[in-house]
Design an enzyme around this catalytic site. Structure first.
Site, mmCIF file in Angstrom:
data_model
loop_
_atom_site.group_PDB
_atom_site.id
_atom_site.type_symbol
_atom_site.label_atom_id
_atom_site.label_comp_id
_atom_site.label_asym_id
_atom_site.label_seq_id
_atom_site.Cartn_x
_atom_site.Cartn_y
_atom_site.Cartn_z
ATOM 1 C CB SER A 29 -66.695 21.406 4.572
ATOM 2 O OG SER A 29 -67.058 20.042 4.550
ATOM 3 C CE LYS A 98 -70.965 20.343 6.065
ATOM 4 N NZ LYS A 98 -69.905 21.127 5.388
#
Length: 211
Positions: A29, A98
């Site tokens: 990700s 993230k």
């Protein structure tokens, strides 16, 4: 010799508890910033002692159920002990990593006419986003509540981040500041990827404070 070993273990535990902690990257990700199977060090003093900033790469606990339940029994007692004292990276699947795009009070929108994310009305140029694919726009228009942050993966087409949980799910896509473990600062392994992780201050330098 035994005393040196005990001191080393105690120091490792103290460092892991208060200053830096190792984590393992299990997904794609954050490509290209982080590759799958990278090992990183996270600065635990952010946000405990120092404020988070837009652009920081953050590790946070999955208290909102973004991940499937972890399977137990993947490690033996020795591996678990080394992980506990900080000599092995945290391989828990119940943490995510993230990039922080929106701080409390920020108005974050996707997208403008050029398909750019805007924060408080300023369009972002995001050099950290995976250049191998054109990001598919996922429309949203949010104002980050107090005590929360908005996070997105650098590999936009392969990241289940705040955008995909901005509905009726717990938290509505926002992450509690209290769930942030710290700021990822260094890739420690493999050695050919050793290096610091930046937060791209120039990307956010023109973003005004929220109204």
């Amino acid at each position: 010799m035994a005393l040196i070993l005990v001191i080393s273990i105690v120091l490792s535990f103290v460092i892991k508890t208060f200053f830096f902690k190792a984590f393992y990257i299990p997904s794609e990700s954050m490509v290209p910033t982080l590759e799958e199977n990278d090992r990183i060090f996270v600065n635990l003093m952010v946000p405990r002692n120092f404020a988070l900033e837009r652009g920081d790469v953050v590790v946070f606990k999955d208290t909102k159920g973004w991940l499937p339940p972890s399977s137990e029994g993947g490690q033996n007692w020795f591996q678990e002990s080394l992980e506990f004292i900080g000599l092995l990276p945290d391989t828990s699947q119940q943490h995510l990593i993230k990039r922080l795009v929106g701080l409390p009070g920020d108005h974050v929108v996707c997208c403008d006419a050029q398909q750019r994310i805007t924060v408080n009305g300023v369009a972002l140029s995001e050099p950290y986003v995976n250049p191998a694919e054109i990001p598919r726009p996922v429309p949203f228009d949010v104002t980050v509540p107090a005590g929360k942050v908005w996070v997105m993966g650098d590999n936009r087409n392969h990241s289940s981040d705040s955008r995909y949980h901005n509905a009726q799910e717990p938290g509505n896509g926002f992450i509690d500041l209290g769930d942030v473990e710290g700021q990822a600062v260094v890739i420690a392994w493999p050695l050919n990827r050793l290096g610091a992780l930046g937060n791209y201050p120039s990307t956010f330098s023109s973003v005004p404070s929220p109204k």
